[in-house]
Design an enzyme around this catalytic site. Structure first.
Site, PDB file in Angstrom:
ATOM      1  CB  SER A 213      42.804  36.771  40.831  1.00 53.48           C
ATOM      2  OG  SER A 213      43.118  37.616  39.752  1.00 53.48           O
ATOM      3  CG  ASN A 214      40.272  36.881  36.108  1.00 47.14           C
ATOM      4  OD1 ASN A 214      41.145  37.163  35.311  1.00 47.14           O
ATOM      5  ND2 ASN A 214      39.489  37.798  36.671  1.00 47.14           N
ATOM      6  N   PRO A 215      42.596  34.025  35.451  1.00 39.40           N
ATOM      7  CG  PRO A 215      42.419  31.944  34.435  1.00 39.40           C
ATOM      8  CD  PRO A 215      41.591  33.041  35.010  1.00 39.40           C
TER       9      PRO A 215
END
Ligand code: C5P
Length: 397
Positions: A213-215
């Protein structure tokens, strides 16, 4: 009825100022988020602490403060942009006069000048004052200038007299506020338009307990969705995992992975306006496991495959009159790379945000966006909630 709306309550120095605390409560009960600005003389009637405790926001009284963390002297601009409706109740003869003459000598009057949202004035004063030629003239002028007015009620006044001048019943102020907000939405530039907005990260699961995923917090996409609803759009928000609670003015559909998002985007592909703000993972594991991969069984590498480029697909399938807005996040050559994407994905607009700019990008409440169209570029800096509205106004008005 006021659910998800933002009301700025202006309190001026009249005896009815104590009733504004009850009015604030009524607005909150109807679902609104309320902030308060007071004139210095209003604080002689009721303490600003009462309003900050009730509203759970700081109260703006002074234009200049020593607290640099407190948006200082630009607060009137931000708060005016934040509000869906500015209600001044009670409004004294003095503040009414300043408003119609364009004065900006305190936080409240400065905010009136900065406001682009509707302003509701509830004139409240003693009967003689209310009927004086000066006030009568100013009320007529206020109406001509486009301010909404709610006439005071007749009854027992603080002076001991019975006359017209009382603050209207709170239920009347509430009803008038609801009417103004719904009418202004109907007149908004996106009124009658369907708007699809995507926000937040995707999760590409490797096994039931691990994912790529990513932030992304989804804050920018949600702010764009809220702004579109505020401008009258009929909004569907596709919202990724772990993002903030949505507002109630839109149809919200959750998604998890890029493939899941792709299917949901296809269902709403015919929207008049598509704003693709989601941070879609470009890769997903080639293989997913139905049960947790044991440490000792792991191969040490995860083969990846590319996810579909949803925005590219949308560009290829763009319908007539559809406006397609993409986002780009870059660490270098921001403008050049964003322009390339604008052309490659057949977009009308791209919002480019630099990961290296201060107070910008993932998680932050603020952002710096370079809006690029086919013949125009413009930079927007500030709170995501505020610049979203400015960006949509730039595109659609
Ligand atoms: O090419 P890049 O990923 O930088 O483009 C960013 C834009 O493309 C964003 O609007 C994002 O929502 C969208 N995107 C997409 N599908 C992907 C990756 C990104 O729609 N697989």
């Amino acid at each position: 009825m006021l659910s998800g709306n933002r009301i700025l309550l202006g309190v001026t120095g009249g005896i009815a100022a104590y009733k504004s605390a009850y009015l604030l409560r009524e607005f909150q009960k109807a679902g609104a988020d309320v902030r308060v600005t007071m004139t210095p003389s209003a604080t002689r009637f009721i303490g600003s602490e009462t309003f900050s405790a009730l509203s759970r926001h700081t109260v703006a009284v002074e234009v200049f403060t020593d607290n640099r963390q407190d948006e200082s002297w630009t607060k009137h601009i931000h708060w005016a942009e934040w509000a869906d409706l500015f209600v001044i109740a009670p409004c004294t003869a003095n503040t009414l006069s300043k408003i119609v003459h364009g004065a900006s000598d305190n936080m409240l009057t400065s905010t009136v000048l900065a406001a682009r949202c509707p302003v509701l004035i509830c004139p409240t004063m003693d009967g003689e004052m209310y009927e004086s030629p000066g006030v009568t003239h100013n009320l007529e002028k206020a109406e001509k200038m486009g301010y909404h007015l709610l006439e005071p009620e007749s009854g027992y006044l603080a002076s001991g007299l019975e006359a017209v001048g009382r603050l209207p019943r709170l239920s009347s102020i509430l009803k008038k506020s609801e009417t103004i907000i719904s009418e202004s939405r109907e007149k908004g530039p996106l009124s009658g338009k369907s708007v699809l907005v995507t926000a937040g990260p995707t999760r590409e699961f490797i096994d039931p307990v691990r994912y790529i995923s990513n932030p992304s917090s989804g804050k920018m996409g949600i702010a764009m969705a809220e702004a579109a609803a505020r401008l009258g759009g009929n909004v569907t928000l596709l919202k990724g995992p772990g993002t903030e609670k949505e507002t109630e003015r839109m149809n919200t559909v959750p998604f998890i992975s890029a493939y899941d998002l792709f299917e949901k985007v296809k269902r709403h592909q015919k929207a008049d306006i598509v704003i693709m703000a989601a941070a879609v993972s470009d890769f997903a594991p080639s293989e997913t496991f139905n049960s947790k991969v044991k440490k000792e069984d792991a191969s040490g590498s995860i083969p990846l495959k590319q996810t579909p480029d949803i925005l590219h697909w949308l560009g290829d399938h763009k319908t007539d009159h559809q406006v397609l807005i993409g986002f780009a996040m870059e660490t270098e050559n921001l403008e050049k790379n964003a322009k390339k994407k604008l052309a490659a994905k057949n977009l009308d607009w791209i919002c480019a945000n630099s990961l290296v700019a201060e107070n910008s990008g993932f998680q932050n409440d603020e952002n710096e966006i370079l809006l690029i169209g086919s013949s125009e570029t413009k930079t927007f800096v500030g709170q995501k909630k505020v610049i979203s509205l400015q960006i949509l106004r730039e595109i659609f008005t």
